[in-house]
Design a protein around this motif. Structure first.
Motif, PDB file in Angstrom:
ATOM      1  N   HIS A  10     -29.598 -30.366 -21.929  1.00  0.00           N
ATOM      2  CA  HIS A  10     -30.940 -30.333 -21.498  1.00  0.00           C
ATOM      3  C   HIS A  10     -31.842 -31.734 -21.408  1.00  0.00           C
ATOM      4  O   HIS A  10     -31.935 -32.452 -22.363  1.00  0.00           O
ATOM      5  CB  HIS A  10     -31.695 -29.489 -22.492  1.00  0.00           C
ATOM      6  CG  HIS A  10     -31.104 -28.209 -22.874  1.00  0.00           C
ATOM      7  ND1 HIS A  10     -31.732 -27.096 -22.121  1.00  0.00           N
ATOM      8  CD2 HIS A  10     -30.116 -27.521 -23.538  1.00  0.00           C
ATOM      9  CE1 HIS A  10     -30.706 -25.885 -22.562  1.00  0.00           C
ATOM     10  NE2 HIS A  10     -29.969 -26.314 -23.374  1.00  0.00           N
ATOM     11  N   VAL A  16     -37.218 -27.747 -26.710  1.00  0.00           N
ATOM     12  CA  VAL A  16     -35.934 -27.812 -25.754  1.00  0.00           C
ATOM     13  C   VAL A  16     -36.696 -26.972 -24.516  1.00  0.00           C
ATOM     14  O   VAL A  16     -36.951 -25.849 -24.745  1.00  0.00           O
ATOM     15  CB  VAL A  16     -34.628 -27.251 -26.262  1.00  0.00           C
ATOM     16  CG1 VAL A  16     -33.963 -27.067 -25.521  1.00  0.00           C
ATOM     17  CG2 VAL A  16     -34.527 -27.598 -27.693  1.00  0.00           C
ATOM     18  N   ASP A  17     -36.968 -27.725 -23.471  1.00  0.00           N
ATOM     19  CA  ASP A  17     -37.549 -27.189 -22.550  1.00  0.00           C
ATOM     20  C   ASP A  17     -38.665 -26.664 -22.460  1.00  0.00           C
ATOM     21  O   ASP A  17     -38.959 -25.337 -22.059  1.00  0.00           O
ATOM     22  CB  ASP A  17     -36.266 -26.285 -21.707  1.00  0.00           C
ATOM     23  CG  ASP A  17     -35.123 -26.881 -21.222  1.00  0.00           C
ATOM     24  OD1 ASP A  17     -35.021 -28.028 -20.786  1.00  0.00           O
ATOM     25  OD2 ASP A  17     -33.941 -26.093 -21.092  1.00  0.00           O
ATOM     26  N   THR A  38     -35.671 -32.616 -24.030  1.00  0.00           N
ATOM     27  CA  THR A  38     -35.281 -32.201 -25.366  1.00  0.00           C
ATOM     28  C   THR A  38     -35.972 -33.272 -26.346  1.00  0.00           C
ATOM     29  O   THR A  38     -36.012 -34.454 -25.992  1.00  0.00           O
ATOM     30  CB  THR A  38     -33.849 -32.085 -25.604  1.00  0.00           C
ATOM     31  OG1 THR A  38     -33.241 -31.238 -25.012  1.00  0.00           O
ATOM     32  CG2 THR A  38     -33.544 -31.935 -27.159  1.00  0.00           C
ATOM     33  N   ILE A  86     -36.901 -34.120 -30.638  1.00  0.00           N
ATOM     34  CA  ILE A  86     -36.858 -33.856 -32.073  1.00  0.00           C
ATOM     35  C   ILE A  86     -37.911 -33.967 -32.435  1.00  0.00           C
ATOM     36  O   ILE A  86     -38.465 -35.464 -32.308  1.00  0.00           O
ATOM     37  CB  ILE A  86     -35.531 -34.543 -32.730  1.00  0.00           C
ATOM     38  CG1 ILE A  86     -34.272 -34.318 -32.181  1.00  0.00           C
ATOM     39  CG2 ILE A  86     -35.502 -34.372 -34.147  1.00  0.00           C
ATOM     40  CD1 ILE A  86     -33.684 -32.902 -32.146  1.00  0.00           C
ATOM     41  N   LEU A 103     -29.302 -30.174 -36.953  1.00  0.00           N
ATOM     42  CA  LEU A 103     -28.803 -31.042 -36.095  1.00  0.00           C
ATOM     43  C   LEU A 103     -27.342 -31.396 -36.613  1.00  0.00           C
ATOM     44  O   LEU A 103     -27.099 -31.697 -37.742  1.00  0.00           O
ATOM     45  CB  LEU A 103     -29.595 -32.226 -36.162  1.00  0.00           C
ATOM     46  CG  LEU A 103     -29.391 -33.413 -35.375  1.00  0.00           C
ATOM     47  CD1 LEU A 103     -29.320 -32.966 -33.745  1.00  0.00           C
ATOM     48  CD2 LEU A 103     -30.580 -34.876 -35.502  1.00  0.00           C
ATOM     49  N   ALA A 109     -37.314 -28.883 -33.130  1.00  0.00           N
ATOM     50  CA  ALA A 109     -36.991 -29.449 -31.639  1.00  0.00           C
ATOM     51  C   ALA A 109     -37.977 -28.847 -30.533  1.00  0.00           C
ATOM     52  O   ALA A 109     -37.813 -27.577 -30.650  1.00  0.00           O
ATOM     53  CB  ALA A 109     -35.497 -29.368 -31.415  1.00  0.00           C
ATOM     54  N   ILE A 131     -27.328 -25.014 -29.287  1.00  0.00           N
ATOM     55  CA  ILE A 131     -27.833 -25.504 -28.058  1.00  0.00           C
ATOM     56  C   ILE A 131     -27.099 -26.850 -28.090  1.00  0.00           C
ATOM     57  O   ILE A 131     -27.629 -27.644 -29.042  1.00  0.00           O
ATOM     58  CB  ILE A 131     -29.273 -25.602 -28.402  1.00  0.00           C
ATOM     59  CG1 ILE A 131     -29.908 -24.201 -28.347  1.00  0.00           C
ATOM     60  CG2 ILE A 131     -29.947 -26.552 -27.114  1.00  0.00           C
ATOM     61  CD1 ILE A 131     -31.522 -24.187 -28.993  1.00  0.00           C
ATOM     62  N   ASP A 132     -26.527 -27.115 -26.881  1.00  0.00           N
ATOM     63  CA  ASP A 132     -26.023 -28.446 -26.596  1.00  0.00           C
ATOM     64  C   ASP A 132     -27.224 -29.260 -26.079  1.00  0.00           C
ATOM     65  O   ASP A 132     -27.523 -29.214 -24.809  1.00  0.00           O
ATOM     66  CB  ASP A 132     -25.095 -28.501 -25.876  1.00  0.00           C
ATOM     67  CG  ASP A 132     -24.322 -29.808 -25.333  1.00  0.00           C
ATOM     68  OD1 ASP A 132     -24.723 -30.947 -25.814  1.00  0.00           O
ATOM     69  OD2 ASP A 132     -23.007 -29.753 -24.888  1.00  0.00           O
ATOM     70  N   ILE A 133     -27.758 -30.211 -26.965  1.00  0.00           N
ATOM     71  CA  ILE A 133     -29.026 -30.808 -26.424  1.00  0.00           C
ATOM     72  C   ILE A 133     -28.746 -31.952 -25.166  1.00  0.00           C
ATOM     73  O   ILE A 133     -29.583 -32.393 -24.220  1.00  0.00           O
ATOM     74  CB  ILE A 133     -29.963 -31.537 -27.303  1.00  0.00           C
ATOM     75  CG1 ILE A 133     -29.105 -32.717 -28.166  1.00  0.00           C
ATOM     76  CG2 ILE A 133     -30.309 -30.673 -28.469  1.00  0.00           C
ATOM     77  CD1 ILE A 133     -29.962 -33.415 -29.034  1.00  0.00           C
ATOM     78  N   SER A 134     -27.448 -32.297 -25.050  1.00  0.00           N
ATOM     79  CA  SER A 134     -26.991 -33.089 -23.922  1.00  0.00           C
ATOM     80  C   SER A 134     -27.020 -32.571 -22.515  1.00  0.00           C
ATOM     81  O   SER A 134     -27.296 -33.260 -21.458  1.00  0.00           O
ATOM     82  CB  SER A 134     -25.752 -33.761 -23.925  1.00  0.00           C
ATOM     83  OG  SER A 134     -24.670 -32.892 -23.888  1.00  0.00           O
ATOM     84  N   LEU A 154     -27.829 -28.431 -31.679  1.00  0.00           N
ATOM     85  CA  LEU A 154     -28.640 -27.748 -32.341  1.00  0.00           C
ATOM     86  C   LEU A 154     -27.928 -26.436 -32.919  1.00  0.00           C
ATOM     87  O   LEU A 154     -28.138 -25.472 -32.120  1.00  0.00           O
ATOM     88  CB  LEU A 154     -30.115 -27.511 -31.764  1.00  0.00           C
ATOM     89  CG  LEU A 154     -30.745 -28.798 -31.205  1.00  0.00           C
ATOM     90  CD1 LEU A 154     -32.091 -28.601 -30.551  1.00  0.00           C
ATOM     91  CD2 LEU A 154     -31.329 -29.387 -32.495  1.00  0.00           C
TER      92      LEU A 154
END
Length: 79
Positions: free
Chosen positions: A63, A30-31, A66, A68, A39, A28, A58-61, A48
């Motif tokens: 960020h 992320v930023d 993001t 995948i 996942l 993934a 890591i809470d992808i909501s 993640l």
């Protein structure tokens, strides 16, 4: 990702055509930084999750940037 058998220096084979569903190990972004994590869905959140206790989930909501990138299908270790 030592808990998943992935160690520093390993080569990962990634399939971008496979759907990233909970339970899969994914690559993934992320930023703007790539990471390898599992996942996981907890309630309505997608996380993640590392398989190394030294790293936090890591809470992808939380960020906005993001993506995948693909699903890890094989790991190659050197001898």
């Amino acid at each position: 990702m030592i808990g998943a058998g992935i160690h520093e220096g390993d080569i990962l084979v990634v399939d971008r055509s496979i759907n990233a569903v909970p339970g899969k190990v994914v690559i993934a972004a992320v930023d703007g930084e790539l990471t390898v994590k599992r996942l996981v869905k907890k309630g309505k959140k997608l996380l993640l999750m590392p398989e190394n206790p030294d790293y936090p989930p890591i809470d992808i909501s939380k960020h906005e940037d993001t993506c995948i990138w693909g699903v890890v299908t094989y790991v190659l270790h050197s001898l």
